[in-house]
Structures are given as structure tokens and as C-alpha cells.
Design a protein around this motif. Structure first.
Motif, mmCIF file in Angstrom:
data_model
loop_
_atom_site.group_PDB
_atom_site.id
_atom_site.type_symbol
_atom_site.label_atom_id
_atom_site.label_comp_id
_atom_site.label_asym_id
_atom_site.label_seq_id
_atom_site.Cartn_x
_atom_site.Cartn_y
_atom_site.Cartn_z
ATOM 1 N N ALA A 34 1.713 -11.710 -8.096
ATOM 2 C CA ALA A 34 1.625 -11.741 -6.633
ATOM 3 C C ALA A 34 0.862 -10.521 -6.139
ATOM 4 O O ALA A 34 0.844 -9.468 -6.796
ATOM 5 N N PHE A 35 0.246 -10.673 -4.976
ATOM 6 C CA PHE A 35 -0.501 -9.592 -4.333
ATOM 7 C C PHE A 35 -0.068 -9.525 -2.881
ATOM 8 O O PHE A 35 0.016 -10.546 -2.196
ATOM 9 N N TYR A 36 0.240 -8.310 -2.419
ATOM 10 C CA TYR A 36 0.693 -8.095 -1.047
ATOM 11 C C TYR A 36 -0.299 -7.156 -0.363
ATOM 12 O O TYR A 36 -0.236 -5.935 -0.533
ATOM 13 N N PRO A 37 -1.241 -7.706 0.400
ATOM 14 C CA PRO A 37 -2.301 -6.876 0.979
ATOM 15 C C PRO A 37 -1.811 -5.899 2.030
ATOM 16 O O PRO A 37 -2.432 -4.866 2.250
ATOM 17 N N LEU A 38 -0.722 -6.239 2.693
ATOM 18 C CA LEU A 38 -0.120 -5.341 3.680
ATOM 19 C C LEU A 38 1.359 -5.234 3.343
ATOM 20 O O LEU A 38 2.189 -5.990 3.848
ATOM 21 N N ALA A 39 1.695 -4.290 2.490
ATOM 22 C CA ALA A 39 3.037 -4.241 1.911
ATOM 23 C C ALA A 39 4.110 -3.915 2.931
ATOM 24 O O ALA A 39 5.274 -4.267 2.734
#
Length: 973
Positions: A539-544
Motif C-alpha cells: 500500500a502507498f499513502y501519499p498523504l499520511a
């Protein structure tokens, strides 16, 4: 929630509202927008291009990230920071991270962080040899500013002849301290009711006002003085300065020696709490809303002058005064205005910088800029703000018309190679002046231009890692974006930082520059490896942060942890299209878990029997028996059901002498008692008809004499009691008269008894107390979140010295010592489940999560390690069991609790001995009747309805509550 749990990253990612949608939309047009934040546009005309080679004109203005977790703007505090002239260091408190940050003034860098639980207010002695820190816990700490270590802890229960819990401490002229009493309710709204003058030398104390347990001398502050809001001292340290938190707007001074007071009704209302004194000691300055500054004589409190100012003059104001006492600075979100105090005329201005907070709330100080409270005397000012501190250099003050007013912003893309050459666009709301220069770190950007609300530039070459982004305009404006661009990827934290050797759990890497900010699709170029072994990025969270205007463009990537060798530490490497970075020895491997399934079981709670060397676990209708030594399940103990009753065994406890095993049956409404050496004989006691409604026993503790102390839930019924004692000799039940929270989650209530049978500890969802078994008298904790603002967990260390309840840490007398603390990254992926346990010596807390264990310091509360497990832990009731001998735990596993796993944590490092333990002169054990009682209990209602508990600390992860038992309220017949 599922058994595996979700993270805040999952929960908060959608929708991203303004930022994500606007960026995505304008990206289709080849542009980017949404600079974020509040504030007006520029004051410098239409803009256009600029040369781009202008000078850096911000001087020593700078932001330093310290990973502070306190939302400073929500608290009334004039003493967040002190400058120590002897060491040329700034010391800044951060109560939610349990630290005092030390910042070197010359280099403007963080030197270290000193562990001080709940560190709130700080002041130094006249000779600068000692710093005193008031805390949210109620204690006072002394710090050596040269060695940067704590030298003494003054426990709240030992302060003064009867104990005194304090928020703030300031140093007076004769070495005594002025102590502001703890606030009740919402501190920024309700304020404090007492102030004391206390000597750390002989422990003498004079109290003004009242506390929950003491009445002192009436505050000599006039008849209209409400509760205390603002608190400080005069510059010569001879008087205490107080302001009301209420609308009466009283300003008051109390003479240290005579105890006499003077006061004035100012008319400034609630803004009184943010008063400032001039360094020469002559004046007290109060914001006057709207748009004013009020100046008073510090000796007489006579009003001298009122004049109009720009900047924020509300309760969120942040006035500060120059070191020569001639200049008043009045910040707004974007500009810091300067006024001559003698002429009341504006003399100049400075750009302010805008770092957005991670949460909202009412403002008791500057929201997005530094709350400037200290200076080194050279024109360099400093104050705390979101996740760090801000330096303001007043020597680069501008004159003339106010220039461009920048707010926060987000460069796109926010990452590129260290070789430079990345074309970056930075949206700016509103008009700006002509561009002068743009810097990435200390290097000029090239190809600088501005058109259609977007600044464009090309990055210079830079060092790998984050770089501050500065934009300057010819009208004097500038914008600072701290860590706004990442040369290559940047790793800020790897969490979890521990895994069992078989791997398989989920890991997270937090940092900058992992991918674009407009999509949560895993970027094709994003790769993670552990010890050189490629890991699957899941998974990738661009705005954590999951909010529209984050302080930084923090990103995160989830990955599956590969196997490793127990005892080894592996590097974690992140690779993107912009470069590669490595966090060395970032993941440590522990021994593999040993799993022992038990098909069809639904285990709730376990207890270790040191006499039989086995573990007992409550199952639906029987007690399951497990031998770790033999590595197998043994024959269960059958528990006969009451006639016609359904069973669900729940809480379980063993007496210290090992002769009595008590079990709560939450469905049948009974408590069972048996001797584990002779389990065929079971006594049954009905306890479902208590108080005025049907009750269900939940948690149990049992003494050697057969007294069973238990908690009870009454689902759907409020105002019912929940804490009792059962005498198994007579069948008599004693009601302690304390309400349970009246929540469906009350099935998680629990209790524990001390090894000597003298005390039984309870946690009423945040209201923490114990019962003295000899007298049945109740003693409250010195500080807690209060019911019903906490959680249900509690645990006592095997050596009986440390106690944890509701994520607070105590000694065995319930003197609060600290609370759990995680930083803003760590809390993003944290959800807890019930079953926390302390190591045998109390130095470590093992806090379970759905797929791991957080390991915290058992004395000061800070997260030390985060362990990922390849197996899900049970959320039924109590996930972990300790044997009181070592750090090998038994975990109940599976969504239904259908097995256990042996988790070996013996290799986890034990924190070093605290330097101040045992050094307090007044550490003798004292029981204090704090007067803090459970809100809603009969005893509370009959004594004082104005008593309040402290609010819960926000940086404690919530607990998941999905028990395997459902109860319906049954009216009592």
C-alpha cells in the motif's frame, strides 16, 4: 474492525477533500493548485517573473522539527520555553511526548530530548543553575541545564504538608516556587482554582485558593476573580501574576513575602490569559480584542495606554516584546507587526511562517506560527509550534508597506534527484510581489517564474534528504516550507522496528518523496528491501496525515516483512525514481512465535499458576489448561452450569497462595470458586441481582482468604454500580457505590489484587482507584483521564512497584508517573486491544495491537519498540498473559481466540535506570485523599459536584472493542 485491524492511514485516506481533489483536477490541466491553509493573499501586486538570484533575507529565521506532539495552541501557557544564558540553550517543553527538547541557540539545532513525563511549564533560577518543570502529571522536576539531566522529581503527593498537584512552576526571588494548581474539566476553559508558594528546600507551602482536598487563604484578587487562566511572575520574581480565565477580566499580583494582592478589572475579557511582561519589568501587556493592545504598570496595575494594532488579538494571540523593552511584536498568521511602545506607532514588520496543525480546536495561542516566548538577547526569538519550534530573527525587520503575505503550500512534485533539475510548481493563493529568489536548502533555484497563481522553478543540486523551501519577493515577503522538498526519498521512521524471525507481518516506512501526492496507487518505481531482500509493497499513502492541510507532505508505504535471523538487525532501503535511501539497522528480528491452536475454543482471559506451572484460560463453558513447559494443551477443567443457564466464562484470577481460582460467568451471572489442585469441587455464587438492575460479573480478583473482588456490567442501564466484593465464606456482597460507565464496552472492565492482598485496583474507564482491603476504604489516583474518557486496561507488575491503567503509569500508591506517548507518525498506524502487561520489574509495558505488540517504557511512557507479529491477536477481552518471571508472554490468538502463541521478548533491551529515581527528598510513601471521586458516584454527588478529572491525553491510540459476547439488558423482576 476486523481481527487484523485497519490503520488510521486506511481510515483517513479517503476523502482527501480539497487538497487531493484540486491537485488531481489541476494536474490534468498541467497545473497545480490549493496552497492550503487560511490567510489573506499578498499585498504586493500582480507578480510576474523575477531574476531569481536575489539574496537570502530571512536571517536566522528557521523551523526545527523536534517531533513534538503537543498542539500548543490549545493550551494557556506563558512558559513553554526558557532561554538558559549560562549554556546558550533553549529548553522547550512538550507534555504529550513526555520530553523537554534542548535547542542550541548558535546552531539552531536540537541537541537532545530530556525525558520528563508531562513536561508542561519551565522556568530557571536567577543564577541559571537549575530549571524547574511543572507537569500535566502534577509533579515538579528539576533539571541541570549543563548536564541536561533530571536531578530531582518532586512527587505531587509529597509537595507541601498534604500533597499538591501542579501544572506550572515559576521560580521566585528567594528560591521558592510559585505553583499553579491543576486545572479541571477543559484546562483552557475551566482554569485552575489554586496557586501555592512552595519551598523545595524545606517543603513548606502557602496555599491560595482551594483544591479538591484543601482550602487555603482566599485569593487576594478582588471579589470578581474567577478561576485562574494566565499565570506567570514579575521579572524581579517578587510577585505572582494571575489573570482570570472567566469574563471578569481580572488582572492580579500577589506579593511573595507579604501575601498581599492587588488587582484590576481590565475589560479585556478572555484575552487576558495571553498577557506578556516587558523584559525591564515595567509593563504588562494584554491583547485587547478586537485589534488592540493594553499596557499596564507592572507595579500598580494601573492602565497606561490602549492602542490599535494589527495582528491577532484574540485568545489565539502571540504577542512578544523585544529584549530592549521598546518594541511590541503582534503576529498574525502571515505577518509579525512591530510597534514602538513609547509612540504606539508601527515601526516595521516581518513575515511569519505557517505550519498547519494536525488537529483543530479553540485557540489559546498562535495556531500555525510559533508561540514566541524566549530570546537569546541578540534579536533571535523562539517558540514552539506544530511538531517543532520556530526561530524568528527580528534583526531582518522590514519597514514600509507590508509585503506579500504567504500562507503554507506544497511543491509539486515534492521530490527529485540530488543532482537537481526537477521542474517544480508551487501554488500560491492570491497576488504576490515580484519574485526575488527561491532556495532549496541553501542553494538558489533556477528558471524562477510566476504565472496564473503558480510559482515555477527548477531545483538546484542538493544533499540527499529533506530541504527547506524558501521563496522571497522584492516587497520583503517570504515563504518558508519546512522540509518541503526531498532530494531522493527520505526515511523518517520504520515502524514496526521489530519482527519475529519468520516475518509475514506488515511494516510501514514513513518519510518524504515516495511518490506523487495525487494517487494512492503504489508507484511503479517505489521499492522496499529489508537486509537486501526485496519486500512486497502492499500500500502507498501519499498523504499520511489524512488531512487537507498537513504540516508536512508526510508519506507512508506498507510492506510485507520478509523473514530474518533472530538476533540480527537489518537495513531498510527505499528506492524511487529519484534515488535510494537506507535506514541502517532499522528492523530487528526476535525469535519466532510458537503457535498452539485449540480448534473450536473462544478464549477470553488467561492466568499463570506458578505452583502448577500451567496457564488457565476461560473458554465458553470450561477452563482450558496449557503447559508452556510441555508445549501442549492439557485436560480442561469443566465448570458445571447453573440450572437452566447459558455460560460464557470470562474473567479469571488466582489467589497469591495458589489455592483459589475465581471465574466470572458473564452470561450466567455467577462467580465460580475452586481450588486448582482439586478442580472437581466448584462453588457457585449468584451475583446478577445487584443495585437496582441485572448485573453481569466481568473481571475478578481473589484474595487468599476467599474474598472475590469483581466488576459488573449493566448493559443499557445508566447509574448502576459496577464494583463489588463477594465474601465466599458467607455469600455476602459489598457494594462500593461506584457507577460503572454504563457502556456496552463495560464487558472489558477488569481488576487486580496486590500480592500481599492489601489492595485491589480498579479502572472505571478512566477513573482509577484502589480499595484498601482491611478497611474497604477507596483511594483515587492522583491523576487520570476520568470516567468515561479513558480505556479499561490495567495491570500490576510482579514486583508490585508499577501499575498501568487507562494508558497512565502509576506507582503502587497510584501516584501518577506518566502516560503513553507516541509521535504523530507512530499513532497513524496504532490501534490497541486489551491485555496490556508489565514486565516483572515494571520497566516495560507490553501493549497488544491486532497484529503486534507496542513496547513502552514502564516509567516514562514513551514508545521504545514496535513488534510486528505474523499472527492476529484476540480482541475478545485480555490478549496477553505473563508469568511474572520473565518477558516471555502467552498471547491469545485468532479472531475467535482459538489458540495461543508463545512470544519471546527476553531479548528486548531494558531501559536504563532513570537518573532521578530515589533522589527526591520527599519520596516517602504517602497516601493523599485527593478528593477526586468518580463522577456520578453517590459519594461524588454527596460531596462536591464541581470536582473534575483531567481530560484524556490525545496521543494515546484508541482501543478496538469487539468482544465475543453480546449481552442484552434484562429488567430486574
Amino acid at each position: 474492525m476486523t481481527a487484523s485491524g485497519s490503520t488510521r492511514l486506511d481510515r483517513l485516506f479517503l476523502p482527501f477533500s480539497c487538497l487531493r481533489q484540486i491537485l488531481a483536477f489541476l494536474a490534468l490541466l498541467g497545473l497545480v493548485a490549493c496552497g492550503g491553509g487560511a490567510g489573506s493573499g499578498g499585498g504586493g501586486g500582480g507578480g510576474g517573473g523575477g531574476g531569481g538570484n536575489g539574496s537570502f533575507t530571512a536571517g536566522r529565521t528557521k523551523y526545527v522539527r523536534t517531533d513534538a506532539t503537543t498542539e500548543y495552541f490549545q493550551w494557556i501557557n506563558s512558559h513553554w520555553v526558557v532561554y538558559n544564558a549560562a549554556t546558550k540553550r533553549f529548553f522547550v517543553t512538550d507534555p504529550y511526548s513526555n520530553h523537554v527538547m534542548v535547542i542550541d541557540a548558535a546552531s539552531e539545532t536540537e541537541i537532545t530530548a530530556i525525558s520528563v513525563p508531562g513536561a508542561y511549564d519551565i522556568d530557571d533560577t536567577p543564577d541559571h543553575s537549575t530549571l524547574y518543570v511543572g507537569t500535566l502529571i502534577g509533579d515538579v522536576y528539576a533539571i541541570d541545564p549543563v548536564a541536561m539531566t533530571v536531578t530531582k522529581r518532586y512527587i505531587a503527593s509529597q509537595i507541601g504538608p498534604s500533597g499538591y498537584s501542579t501544572f506550572s512552576a515559576v521560580v521566585l526571588a528567594n528560591g521558592r516556587l510559585a505553583l499553579l494548581g491543576q486545572a479541571g474539566g477543559i484546562p483552557g476553559v475551566d482554569g485552575s482554582t489554586a496557586v501555592a508558594i512552595w519551598s523545595p528546600i524545606d517543603n513548606s507551602m502557602t496555599l491560595y485558593g482551594r483544591t479538591n482536598s484543601m482550602n487555603g487563604i482566599p485569593l487576594p484578587c478582588g471579589s470578581q476573580m474567577g478561576n485562574i487562566g494566565g499565570f506567570s511572575r514579575t521579572v524581579d520574581r517578587t510577585k505572582i501574576i494571575l489573570t482570570s480565565i472567566d469574563s471578569d477580566a481580572t488582572l492580579c499580583e500577589i506579593d511573595e513575602l507579604s501575601g498581599q494582592g492587588i488587582s484590576a478589572l481590565t475589560g479585556a475579557s478572555f484575552t487576558m490569559v495571553n498577557f506578556r511582561t516587558t523584559p525591564d519589568g515595567k509593563y504588562i501587556i494584554v491583547p485587547g480584542y478586537p485589534g488592540g493592545a493594553n499596557v499596564y504598570d507592572a507595579g500598580t496595575l494601573q492602565a497606561l495606554v490602549q492602542f490599535s494594532v494589527s495582528g491577532d488579538t484574540s485568545t489565539a494571540s502571540g504577542f512578544f516584546v523585544g529584549p530592549d523593552s521598546k518594541t511590541l511584536f503582534t503576529p498574525s498568521t502571515t505577518i509579525i507587526y512591530a510597534y514602538n511602545l513609547a509612540t504606539q506607532q508601527q515601526t516595521g514588520w516581518l513575515p511569519n511562517f505557517d505550519v498547519q496543525p494536525t488537529s483543530g480546536g479553540s485557540g489559546a495561542g498562535p495556531v500555525s506560527g510559533p508561540n514566541v516566548q524566549a530570546t537569546d538577547g541578540t534579536g533571535l526569538f523562539m517558540g514552539p509550534l506544530e511538531e517543532g519550534v520556530g526561530f524568528v530573527d527580528a534583526n531582518v525587520q522590514r519597514t514600509g508597506a507590508v509585503g506579500t503575505q504567504f500562507t503554507n503550500g506544497y511543491p509539486v512534485p515534492a521530490t527529485g534527484p540530488a543532482s537537481g533539475g526537477t521542474h517544480v510548481q508551487l501554488p500560491v493563493p492570491g497576488p504576490i510581489g515580484s519574485l526575488s529568489a527561491m532556495f532549496f536548502g541553501s542553494q538558489h533555484a533556477t528558471e524562477l517564474s510566476h504565472a496564473s497563481g503558480v510559482i515555477s522553478a527548477t531545483t538546484p543540486a542538493g544533499s540527499s534528504g529533506p530541504a527547506d523551501v524558501w521563496t522571497f519577493t522584492t516587497d520583503g515577503g517570504f515563504q518558508l516550507l519546512p522540509e518541503g522538498f526531498s532530494y531522493g526519498p527520505t526515511i523518517l521512521e520504520v515502524s514496526p522496528n521489530m519482527s519475529t524471525e519468520e516475518g509475514g507481518g506488515t511494516g510501514y516506512v514513513f518519510g518524504y518523496g515516495f511518490g506523487p501526492a495525487i494517487s494512492n496507487t503504489v508507484p511503479p518505481s517505489l521499492q522496499i528491501s529489508v537486509g537486501g531482500v526485496p519486500a512486497q509493497v502492499t500500500a502507498f499513502y501519499p498523504l499520511a496525515y489524512g488531512i487537507d492541510s498537513p504540516p508536512f507532505q508526510l508519506q507512508a508505504a506498507a510492506y510485507t516483512i520478509p523473514p530474518g535471523s533472530s538476533g540480527s538487525s537489518a537495513d531498510v532501503t527505499v528506492t524511487t525514481g529519484s534515488g535510494t535511501t537506507t535506514a541502517h539497522a532499522a528492523l530487528t528480528y526476535l525469535p519466532a512465535v510458537q503457535q498452539f491452536p485449540l480448534a473450536g475454543s473462544t478464549l477470553a482471559q488467561g492466568i499463570y499458576d506458578p505452583y502448577q506451572d500451567v496457564y488457565y484460560f476461560t473458554d465458553t463453558t470450561q477452563i482450558q489448561v496449557f503447559s508452556k513447559t510441555q508445549g501442549q494443551w492439557l485436560s480442561p477443567i469443566n465448570i458445571p452450569a447453573p440450572p437452566g443457564a447459558s455460560q460464557r466464562l470470562w474473567g479469571i484470577a488466582l489467589s497469591a497462595d495458589g489455592t483459589k481460582l475465581a471465574v466470572a460467568d458473564i452470561m450466567a451471572g455467577v462467580i465460580y470458586l475452586l481450588n486448582p489442585a482439586n478442580p472437581g469441587s466448584v462453588q457457585t455464587f449468584s451475583v446478577n441481582q445487584l443495585d437496582f438492575t441485572t448485573s453481569y460479573p466481568v473481571g475478578v480478583a481473589v484474595s487468599d482468604a476467599g474474598m472475590v473482588y469483581f466488576t459488573a456490567t449493566t448493559p443499557g442501564v445508566s447509574g448502576a454500580h459496577g464494583f463489588y466484593k463477594l465474601d465466599t465464606t458467607t455469600g455476602t456482597v459489598t457494594d462500593y457505590g461506584v457507577d460503572n460507565p454504563a457502556l456496552l464496552t463495560d464487558v472489558f472492565l477488569r481488576t487486580v489484587i496486590s500480592a500481599d492482598n492489601s489492595r485491589v485496583f480498579f479502572n472505571d474507564d478512566g477513573y482509577v482507584f484502589y480499595i484498601d482491603t482491611a478497611s474497604d476504604k477507596m483511594f483515587s489516583a492522583s491523576t487520570d483521564p476520568g470516567c468515561c474518557y479513558g480505556d479499561y486496561d490495567l495491570t500490576l507488575s510482579a514486583n508490585q512497584t508499577q501499575f498501568e491503567a487507562s494508558s497512565y503509569l502509576y506507582d503502587s500508591n497510584l501516584n501518577a508517573e506518566s502516560y503513553f506517548s507516541l509521535n504523530d507518525r507512530e499513532i497513524q498506524t496504532a490501534f490497541y486491544i486489551y491485555g496490556a502487561k508489565l514486565s516483572p520489574d515494571g520497566t516495560l509495558v507490553f501493549q497488544p495491537s491486532p497484529n503486534g505488540v507496542d513496547i513502552l517504557d514502564g516509567r516514562v511512557g514513551n514508545l521504545l519498540q514496535r513488534l510486528s507479529l505474523p499472527v492476529a491477536l484476540s480482541q475478545n477481552y485480555d490478549a496477553l498473559v505473563g508469568d511474572g518471571k520473565d518477558n516471555v508472554l502467552i498471547a491469545i490468538t485468532g479472531a475467535n481466540g482459538d489458540g495461543v502463541a508463545v512470544v519471546d521478548l527476553t531479548s528486548v533491551p531494558t531501559p536504563a535506570r532513570l537518573p532521578f529515581v530515589g533522589r527526591s527528598r520527599y519520596r516517602a510513601k504517602r497516601l493523599v485523599p485527593w478528593g477526586r471521586l468518580r463522577l456520578g458516584s453517590k459519594e461524588m454527588k454527596s460531596t462536591n459536584s464541581n470536582l473534575r478529572s483531567l481530560p484524556a491525553v490525545p496521543h494515546i491510540p484508541p482501543h478496538i472493542t469487539t468482544p465475543s459476547v453480546k449481552l442484552l439488558p434484562r429488567p430486574r423482576r
